[in-house]
Write a protein that holds these residues in place. Structure first.
Motif, PDB file in Angstrom:
ATOM      1  N   ASP A  86       0.835  -1.193   0.000  1.00  0.00           N
ATOM      2  CA  ASP A  86       0.000   0.000   0.000  1.00  0.00           C
ATOM      3  C   ASP A  86       0.880   1.257   0.000  1.00  0.00           C
ATOM      4  O   ASP A  86       0.646   2.190  -0.760  1.00  0.00           O
ATOM      5  CB  ASP A  86      -0.921  -0.009   1.226  1.00  0.00           C
ATOM      6  CG  ASP A  86      -1.863   1.180   1.197  1.00  0.00           C
ATOM      7  OD1 ASP A  86      -2.457   1.427   0.134  1.00  0.00           O
ATOM      8  OD2 ASP A  86      -1.971   1.887   2.226  1.00  0.00           O
ATOM      9  N   ALA A  89       2.507   1.640  -3.416  1.00  0.00           N
ATOM     10  CA  ALA A  89       1.565   2.068  -4.451  1.00  0.00           C
ATOM     11  C   ALA A  89       1.177   3.535  -4.281  1.00  0.00           C
ATOM     12  O   ALA A  89       1.018   4.263  -5.255  1.00  0.00           O
ATOM     13  CB  ALA A  89       0.310   1.186  -4.395  1.00  0.00           C
ATOM     14  N   GLN A  90       1.030   3.967  -3.037  1.00  0.00           N
ATOM     15  CA  GLN A  90       0.564   5.332  -2.780  1.00  0.00           C
ATOM     16  C   GLN A  90       1.671   6.379  -2.922  1.00  0.00           C
ATOM     17  O   GLN A  90       1.392   7.534  -3.181  1.00  0.00           O
ATOM     18  CB  GLN A  90       0.001   5.429  -1.351  1.00  0.00           C
ATOM     19  CG  GLN A  90      -1.238   4.620  -1.095  1.00  0.00           C
ATOM     20  CD  GLN A  90      -2.449   5.239  -1.782  1.00  0.00           C
ATOM     21  OE1 GLN A  90      -2.611   6.446  -1.785  1.00  0.00           O
ATOM     22  NE2 GLN A  90      -3.271   4.401  -2.392  1.00  0.00           N
ATOM     23  N   THR A  91       2.904   5.983  -2.691  1.00  0.00           N
ATOM     24  CA  THR A  91       3.942   7.006  -2.544  1.00  0.00           C
ATOM     25  C   THR A  91       5.019   6.980  -3.625  1.00  0.00           C
ATOM     26  O   THR A  91       5.817   7.906  -3.696  1.00  0.00           O
ATOM     27  CB  THR A  91       4.649   6.877  -1.164  1.00  0.00           C
ATOM     28  OG1 THR A  91       5.366   5.637  -1.136  1.00  0.00           O
ATOM     29  CG2 THR A  91       3.653   6.920  -0.017  1.00  0.00           C
ATOM     30  N   SER A  92       5.055   5.956  -4.453  1.00  0.00           N
ATOM     31  CA  SER A  92       6.135   5.893  -5.451  1.00  0.00           C
ATOM     32  C   SER A  92       6.035   7.043  -6.439  1.00  0.00           C
ATOM     33  O   SER A  92       4.961   7.585  -6.695  1.00  0.00           O
ATOM     34  CB  SER A  92       6.078   4.564  -6.214  1.00  0.00           C
ATOM     35  OG  SER A  92       6.552   3.539  -5.371  1.00  0.00           O
ATOM     36  N   LEU A  93       7.204   7.389  -6.986  1.00  0.00           N
ATOM     37  CA  LEU A  93       7.284   8.560  -7.870  1.00  0.00           C
ATOM     38  C   LEU A  93       6.624   8.319  -9.226  1.00  0.00           C
ATOM     39  O   LEU A  93       5.929   9.164  -9.748  1.00  0.00           O
ATOM     40  CB  LEU A  93       8.768   8.935  -8.054  1.00  0.00           C
ATOM     41  CG  LEU A  93       9.110  10.064  -9.013  1.00  0.00           C
ATOM     42  CD1 LEU A  93       8.491  11.375  -8.555  1.00  0.00           C
ATOM     43  CD2 LEU A  93      10.623  10.229  -9.114  1.00  0.00           C
ATOM     44  N   GLN A  98       3.969   2.643  -8.649  1.00  0.00           N
ATOM     45  CA  GLN A  98       2.575   2.820  -8.252  1.00  0.00           C
ATOM     46  C   GLN A  98       1.692   1.652  -8.680  1.00  0.00           C
ATOM     47  O   GLN A  98       0.712   1.329  -8.026  1.00  0.00           O
ATOM     48  CB  GLN A  98       2.021   4.110  -8.881  1.00  0.00           C
ATOM     49  CG  GLN A  98       2.630   5.379  -8.319  1.00  0.00           C
ATOM     50  CD  GLN A  98       2.333   6.601  -9.197  1.00  0.00           C
ATOM     51  OE1 GLN A  98       1.581   6.518 -10.177  1.00  0.00           O
ATOM     52  NE2 GLN A  98       2.938   7.725  -8.843  1.00  0.00           N
ATOM     53  N   SER A  99       2.042   0.965  -9.788  1.00  0.00           N
ATOM     54  CA  SER A  99       1.094   0.008 -10.371  1.00  0.00           C
ATOM     55  C   SER A  99       1.406  -1.447 -10.062  1.00  0.00           C
ATOM     56  O   SER A  99       0.533  -2.288 -10.165  1.00  0.00           O
ATOM     57  CB  SER A  99       1.015   0.207 -11.890  1.00  0.00           C
ATOM     58  OG  SER A  99       2.286  -0.076 -12.453  1.00  0.00           O
TER      59      SER A  99
END
Lengths: 112, 1008
Positions: A86, A89-93, A98-99
């Motif tokens: 989580d 997925a929420q914080t990646s650049l 994210q996916s």
């Protein structure tokens, strides 16, 4: 990065628009069919290993999180892994970090 | 008009152009955690800690690189954000490599196990310093910070600016001072090294200076410093510092009390004045000291003592620039300011190497070029900026005027000049054009060795201006110095550059207060603020302010003339403030003779030097870390200097001592603080400094002219026109350097500064900078080296018609074949023995002289440094290439031998048994100064009075004691059979004993 589609989701045209309308990404356009009896946990581990290999290393969540996810999956620490996915997925650049967690979460669910 | 507004945590605001959510939140005082973000640099976006929620977006956004747009609603603090930030933070902490720390550098170290890969170091190194030391290698979890090509600072392009260690949030990159610092008191001040004038924050406590950092809000340097400004402060507590006044008694300097020292100086100045008149006295003020000290020194000599014999070391370097600029524009100072670097479209760097000599400005120029400014570099040496230049003109040394004339001829021939500007603001275009026919272009190609295409490209760049001309001593410190600057002014006027934004003339200053010294009147031909000696209104004002007495209207003597007068006996007393004349002046042999003949030499100094060897009275001075006052930088910015620590021992600030001597001469000066001195300076020269006061100098200071209390200061001169009317274009004729006529000298030698050292090195040689730049080097092109049979490291004997010395060779393609380059930081190099004087501005001919190199007999390194560990015997410090001669040899023989071998001292020995040591100074003081004939006097008479020698087994510390006891700087060393094996020098002994030198010794031993 693609998605995992269960049999009840198969009734859909294979094109970007139709899949996109359902929130599914066609990715590179490749389709992989997994037979019944597949060890989905192993597939999830494989996807995570792929993620760790492919991460460019620019942002912290994807760079460190991808490797940690592999370790957690190997150790079977499911709750910690889901929490981590989580965060990644929420914080990646970029969309890569994210996916990836999405389909991995689906696989983990299927592996239950 | 109401515009749609953005909202952060419920607070409305209007987005600014290029606004980010983070910047806007900070304006509102809302704090968002960040790790990789640094103000003023491009966002990295990698740390993912500055996440915020934006309405309508599924995922949180990184506030550092997400633009704030109209209508956006942002929340910076929610439970989800707290959870995600905690998650990221724990990942940050986990993702650290486990490699061992790198510790091969005297200042910096990298401990990869602490690195969280935030890349702050990488960004400051690229976007501020432009050194590109860091990179990230590997992908994903394997990604790690890499340093240079092999993870060592020593082999990387690192300039030791130290910014990476300052910005590192985890201490993975750390520096010596950061590791040792424990907070302490912070003092804002102005760096005391070069003329850039960087603002520093000095952390200090009872033990002394702990750490120096850059002031982030400073207009000059925005927090950036160079290796010298940040790290080279160890001189302050060097055991070699002068800490008590010393008076020469029976040939030896003995400590005396301050009141006695003041009384002696005043009495002797008074006596010599009474006996021989005011012009038997002279003063040299220091470009390293404060404006207040310079002002008071010239005031003392002009008003109380009645002579205009006041000059300063800028005579060597900067006077040609100041004279030419005054002749052309009316003001002998930079027309442009540093901010013009960022505003410039075209920059021409001529005869300057800012990357090494003015590193913070060098970095600003480099960054301007990275952002698109066009760059032309004119230099005999392929300096670092040349690698970034659109056009690099590698001219032959000494051919400046021919080159600049050629460029002017090209501009005129192509019609590429600013005719409107010329018509409005200049005179003499017709005459200049007539003096520069097309043939001048071909002549430039022939004389400079620069191809026509390159000249054309440079002219095209300048024509695309207006252009910022950044110049250095390569234009001024040579025979045609003044002419070079005139020729440069021609280009600046033709291109319409002076007085325009992003353009003009920006001559760099070598020392922290060269500009201020000239401004304060440390010059024989003008008063404070460049006011003429003969102007009635000026004399009336100063007469009142100074209490009556004024010097004659006739200018005094300049430094070279003063030295000549001293040689001839008409100048009898010289007050030298903070300058090592005996090392830094050209034509060293004559300087030593001049110093030796003076009746009274008063020296204000930090360290014993070759000049204090000649002093009758040595006054220990406070350095820039230890006193209050002001310095004026190269963009005319007067900035505050503030004491961070007390002066060491009994040392005192220069200004205070001058005040006390003046009062002992009955002056009755009442200046309790330097602030009151500045108040008087404002009254003395109101046109330039009338509005200057310490109150207004807080922060970034003031750029003169600042005539009244309301005036904001002047960033750029001549914006509305030249004060003296039209600026004349000058016809300048090329004249070959007189050195080119010397037969039998196939090479041209140029001199300059290197990054880690500063001028004669009296400060930097006493810091670990010595480890980074352990000696002077002679750069020679590989083709020349092959012809001469030289390899890197070979000891080369270099001879000019002025003198000779020995230097270690370094093969380098930075110099063209036929050109040699040498630095001049180490006294043992005697580089200035090779250099003569320039006739026009009477500056020094430091550049472009002819030399002949040859491999020295026996290529062992003269300065054999094989320092051992802590318990050392003196054998390891012996300079083995000792030259000896018999006691019956004449002093003339000794002088010849010194000249031929390039050493400053000889051992006098009989059948290999040393009897004593004779130095070049001995020959001057004991023979020439007494009017004896050196051809007749045997060297026995001139050698050291108390000859001692030591066994090679003696402990180094004992040798130091012996040297102190006998007051000698060199001692012969003998082996077990009492046979002479060499000499040991005081400098080496002290260095070997200083803390931290063990590491140097280690490094050197490994390399040998």
């Amino acid at each position: 990065m693609g998605n995992v589609l269960r049999p009840d989701e198969w009734e859909v045209p294979i094109c970007y628009e139709a899949l996109g309308a359902r929130g599914i990404s066609l990715g590179h356009g490749g389709l992989v069919a997994l037979p019944e009896g597949t060890d989905f946990a192993a597939v999830a581990r494989d996807w995570l290993a792929f993620m760790a290999d492919e991460s460019c290393g620019k942002c912290t969540p994807c760079r460190v999180g991808s490797r940690k996810a592999v370790e957690l999956a190997r150790r079977g620490e499911r709750t910690a892994l889901l929490e981590l996915l989580d965060v990644v997925a929420q914080t990646s650049l970029c969309p890569f970090g994210q996916s990836i967690p999405g389909p991995v979460r689906t696989l983990l669910e299927m592996a239950r | 008009v109401s515009r749609p507004r953005a909202e952060i945590d419920g607070r409305a605001l209007e987005p600014l152009p290029d606004d980010t959510i983070l910047a806007a939140a900070r304006r509102l005082g809302i704090s968002i955690p960040t790790l990789c973000h640094l103000p003023r640099l491009a966002p990295d976006g990698g740390c993912r800690l500055c996440l915020v929620e934006v309405d309508g977006r599924e995922r949180p956004a990184a506030s550092c690189h997400t633009p704030l747009r109209d209508g956006m609603r942002v929340r910076t603090s929610t439970p989800r954000l707290a959870r995600l930030r905690a998650g990221v933070r724990s990942l940050t902490d986990e993702g650290r490599p486990t490699e061992p720390a790198q510790t091969d550098h005297p200042y910096l170290r990298l401990d990869p196990s602490r690195c969280v890969l935030c890349r702050r170091c990488l960004h400051v190194c690229e976007e501020i310093q432009g050194a590109f030391v860091f990179s990230v290698v590997g992908r994903g979890a394997e990604a790690r910070l890499a340093l240079g090509s092999d993870d060592r600072f020593a082999t990387s392009p690192c300039t030791s600016c130290g910014r990476c260690a300052e910005v590192c949030p985890t201490g993975a990159l750390a520096d010596r001072d950061g590791v040792a610092a424990a907070g302490g008191r912070a003092t804002r001040s102005t760096c005391g090294y070069c003329g850039v004038g960087c603002q520093v924050e000095i952390e200090s406590d009872a033990r002394g200076v702990r750490r120096i950092g850059g002031a982030h809000d400073a207009a000059v340097n925005h927090g950036q410093l160079c290796a010298k400004g940040r790290y080279a402060h160890g001189w302050r507590s060097s055991p070699e510092r002068l800490t008590r006044p010393l008076l020469r008694v029976d040939g030896r300097l003995e400590p005396i009390a301050w009141p006695d020292a003041i009384e002696f100086a005043a009495r002797r100045l008074g006596e010599i004045r009474a006996a021989h008149g005011p012009n038997a006295l002279a003063a040299l003020s220091s470009s390293r000291s404060t404006n207040e000290a310079a002002y008071l020194l010239q005031k003392l000599f002009r008003s109380r003592l009645g002579t205009n014999n006041v000059d300063c070391c800028a005579r060597v370097c900067h006077s040609s620039t100041a004279e030419a600029l005054r002749a052309v524009t009316g003001l002998g100072a930079a027309s442009a300011c540093y901010d013009d670097i960022e505003l410039a479209r075209v920059i021409v760097v001529v005869g300057a190497n800012p990357s090494e000599a003015h590193p913070v400005l060098g970095a600003r120029i480099l960054q301007a070029v990275r952002r698109g400014a066009r760059l032309c570099v004119i230099d005999p040496r392929r300096i670092e900026l040349a690698e970034r230049a659109d056009v690099f003109l590698q001219l032959r040394p000494g051919s400046n005027v021919a080159l600049l004339n050629g460029l002017a001829a090209l501009l005129i021939a192509r019609g590429d000049f600013d005719s409107g500007y010329l018509a409005q603001r200049c005179s003499g275009f017709g005459e200049l054009a007539a003096s520069l026919p097309m043939a001048e272009i071909e002549r430039a190609v022939e004389l400079t060795g620069v191809p026509l295409d390159a000249l054309r490209a440079a002219a095209a760049l300048i024509a695309a201006g207006p252009t910022l001309f950044v110049s250095g001593l390569g234009t001024s410190e040579l025979t045609q110095g003044t002419a070079s600057v005139h020729a440069l002014c021609n280009l600046a006027l033709l291109s319409g550059s002076i007085g325009r934004s992003g353009a003009g003339l920006l001559p760099l200053r070598g020392q922290n207060n060269v500009q201020g010294n000239a401004d304060m009147g440390a010059s024989p031909d003008h008063f404070t603020g460049y006011q003429p000696l003969g102007a009635a209104d000026v004399r009336a004002r100063l007469g009142e302010l100074w209490g009556g007495a004024l010097p004659p209207t006739i200018p005094g003597q300049r430094l070279p003339e003063l030295l000549e007068s001293a040689r001839q006996g008409s100048l009898r007393a010289l007050w030298i403030q903070g300058e090592d004349l005996a090392q830094s002046e050209p034509d060293q042999t004559r300087v030593l003779e001049a110093l030796g003949r003076l009746e009274l030499v008063v020296v204000q100094e930090l360290f014993p030097s070759r000049t204090t060897d000649f002093a009758d009275l040595v006054l220990p001075a406070a350095g820039w870390l230890e006193q209050d006052g002001t310095f004026t930088n190269a963009e005319r910015r007067i900035q505050r200097v503030r004491a961070a620590v007390r002066p060491l021992g009994e040392a005192r600030p220069d200004w205070e001592v001058i005040r006390d001597v003046a009062n002992a001469l009955g002056c009755g000066w009442r200046h309790p603080t330097p602030e009151r001195v500045m108040d008087e300076i404002a009254l003395a020269a109101p046109e330039l400094f009338g509005g200057v006061s310490y109150l207004r100098l807080a922060g970034d200071g003031l750029q003169w002219p600042c005539p009244d209390a309301e005036h904001p200061g002047t960033a750029r001169l001549h914006e509305g026109g030249f004060a003296r009317g039209r600026a004349p274009l000058s016809r300048v004729a090329f004249a070959p350097s007189p050195e080119s006529e010397a037969n039998g000298f196939p090479y041209r030698l140029i001199t300059g500064r290197t990054l880690h050292q500063y001028n004669v090195g009296s400060m930097t040689r006493r810091t670990p900078a010595r480890e980074l730049a352990p000696g002077d080097l002679l750069e020679i092109h590989p083709d020349d080296a092959a012809r001469e049979g030289l390899a890197t490291g070979a000891l080369v004997s270099v001879e000019s018609r002025w003198g000779s010395t020995q230097l270690q060779a370094r093969l380098s393609e930075r110099v063209a074949p036929g050109t040699l380059f040498a630095s001049f930081h180490y006294p043992e190099s005697h580089t200035n023995r090779l250099v003569g004087r320039a006739p026009v501005s009477r500056g020094a001919l430091h550049l472009a002289w002819s030399v002949v190199p040859a491999a020295a007999a026996g290529t062992s390194v003269a300065h054999a440094t094989t320092h051992g560990g802590s318990a050392m015997n003196v054998a390891s410090l012996v300079q083995r290439q000792v030259q000896s001669l018999a006691p019956t040899a004449s002093c003339q023989d000794a002088a010849r031998k010194m000249r031929d071998t390039g050493v400053g001292s000889l051992v006098v020995a009989e059948a290999d048994r040393p009897l004593g040591v004779v130095t070049d100074r001995d020959l001057v003081l004991r023979v020439l100064a007494r009017g004896l004939d050196p051809a007749i006097v045997p060297v026995r008479e001139a050698m050291s009075r108390m000859p001692i020698y030591v066994s090679h087994r003696r402990e180094v510390s004992e040798v130091l004691e012996l040297m102190r006891e006998h007051a000698v700087r060199r001692v012969p060393v003998v082996d077990d059979d009492q046979a002479l094996i060499g000499v040991v020098a005081l400098d080496d002994v002290i260095l070997a004993l200083s803390a931290g030198l063990a590491a140097v010794a280690d490094t050197i031993r490994k390399e040998m």
